[in-house]
Write a protein that holds these residues in place. Structure first.
Motif, PDB file in Angstrom:
ATOM      1  N   ASP A   1       0.812  -1.221   0.000  1.00 30.89           N
ATOM      2  CA  ASP A   1       0.000   0.000   0.000  1.00 30.89           C
ATOM      3  C   ASP A   1       0.842   1.265   0.000  1.00 30.89           C
ATOM      4  N   CYS A   2       2.022   1.199   0.588  1.00 28.29           N
ATOM      5  CA  CYS A   2       2.869   2.387   0.729  1.00 28.29           C
ATOM      6  C   CYS A   2       3.726   2.671  -0.501  1.00 28.29           C
ATOM      7  N   LEU A   3       3.625   1.841  -1.535  1.00 32.82           N
ATOM      8  CA  LEU A   3       4.549   1.931  -2.663  1.00 32.82           C
ATOM      9  C   LEU A   3       4.567   3.308  -3.320  1.00 32.82           C
ATOM     10  N   GLU A   4       3.413   3.849  -3.631  1.00 33.74           N
ATOM     11  CA  GLU A   4       3.391   5.116  -4.349  1.00 33.74           C
ATOM     12  C   GLU A   4       4.091   6.219  -3.560  1.00 33.74           C
ATOM     13  N   ASP A   5       3.763   6.354  -2.292  1.00 33.92           N
ATOM     14  CA  ASP A   5       4.372   7.420  -1.490  1.00 33.92           C
ATOM     15  C   ASP A   5       5.884   7.227  -1.358  1.00 33.92           C
ATOM     16  N   LEU A   6       6.330   5.993  -1.186  1.00 36.78           N
ATOM     17  CA  LEU A   6       7.761   5.727  -1.054  1.00 36.78           C
ATOM     18  C   LEU A   6       8.521   6.060  -2.337  1.00 36.78           C
ATOM     19  N   VAL A   7       8.025   5.564  -3.462  1.00 34.09           N
ATOM     20  CA  VAL A   7       8.712   5.823  -4.728  1.00 34.09           C
ATOM     21  C   VAL A   7       8.741   7.320  -5.012  1.00 34.09           C
ATOM     22  N   ARG A   8       7.629   7.980  -4.828  1.00 37.29           N
ATOM     23  CA  ARG A   8       7.581   9.423  -5.084  1.00 37.29           C
ATOM     24  C   ARG A   8       8.573  10.178  -4.189  1.00 37.29           C
ATOM     25  N   HIS A   9       8.658   9.792  -2.930  1.00 40.68           N
ATOM     26  CA  HIS A   9       9.579  10.481  -2.013  1.00 40.68           C
ATOM     27  C   HIS A   9      11.037  10.217  -2.388  1.00 40.68           C
ATOM     28  N   LEU A  10      11.370   8.971  -2.695  1.00 38.84           N
ATOM     29  CA  LEU A  10      12.738   8.646  -3.103  1.00 38.84           C
ATOM     30  C   LEU A  10      13.155   9.440  -4.339  1.00 38.84           C
ATOM     31  N   VAL A  11      12.318   9.406  -5.358  1.00 37.10           N
ATOM     32  CA  VAL A  11      12.669  10.078  -6.618  1.00 37.10           C
ATOM     33  C   VAL A  11      12.701  11.591  -6.439  1.00 37.10           C
ATOM     34  N   ALA A  12      11.734  12.149  -5.726  1.00 37.36           N
ATOM     35  CA  ALA A  12      11.724  13.599  -5.505  1.00 37.36           C
ATOM     36  C   ALA A  12      12.975  14.048  -4.750  1.00 37.36           C
ATOM     37  N   THR A  13      13.451  13.221  -3.829  1.00 39.97           N
ATOM     38  CA  THR A  13      14.645  13.562  -3.059  1.00 39.97           C
ATOM     39  C   THR A  13      15.867  13.710  -3.968  1.00 39.97           C
ATOM     40  N   VAL A  14      16.059  12.765  -4.888  1.00 44.09           N
ATOM     41  CA  VAL A  14      17.241  12.859  -5.754  1.00 44.09           C
ATOM     42  C   VAL A  14      17.046  13.857  -6.895  1.00 44.09           C
TER      43      VAL A  14
END
Length: 119
Positions: free
Chosen positions: A38-51
C-alpha cells in the motif's frame, strides 16, 4: 543480482519524474505477479523527488525483489549534491520502509528503502 528479479529506469530530473517512477515500479511488480504494498506510491515518489532535488539532469531508479521484499534505490547522478534535508530517512520510515539509508559519493547520492511486499 543473481537469484533475484531486478529492473532499472533512467528518468529526466523533472517534476513529473516521481509519478513516472511509481508507474514503472508498479507495472513491473504486476508483470512479476507480485502485489504492491500500500505504501509503494508514497515511497517511490519520495525517493525520486529527493534525488531530483539534487539538481542533476537525470536520475535513475532501481528495483530488486527477493524473499518477499523489494529494494527501491534512487540515484541522483549529481556530483557533490547539496545536503539532504534532515528528515528524509525518518519520512521514509513513516511511509513504510522497513529499513532505509542514504550515501553520497563523488558521482551522486543514492537513497534507498526496503519494503515488505503485500501479503
Amino acid at each position: 543480482m543473481r537469484n533475484r528479479q531486478g529492473a532499472a529506469w533512467s528518468l529526466e530530473a523533472q517534476p513529473w519524474a516521481p509519478g513516472k517512477g511509481f508507474t514503472a515500479v508498479a507495472d513491473r511488480l504486476r508483470k512479476w505477479g507480485l502485489t504492491s504494498p500500500d505504501c509503494l506510491e508514497d515511497l517511490v515518489r519520495h525517493l525520486v523527488a529527493t534525488v531530483v532535488a539534487d539538481g542533476g539532469r537525470h536520475v535513475s531508479l532501481h528495483l530488486a525483489e527477493q524473499d518477499g521484499q523489494i529494494l527501491l534505490l534512487a540515484f541522483s547522478h549529481q556530483p557533490q549534491p547539496p545536503d539532504l534535508e534532515a528528515d528524509v530517512l525518518s519520512r521514509l520510515r513513516e511511509l513504510g520502509a522497513g529499513s532505509c539509508g542514504t550515501e553520497t559519493a563523488v558521482d551522486g547520492r543514492q537513497v534507498w528503502a526496503v519494503v515488505d511486499l503485500a501479503a
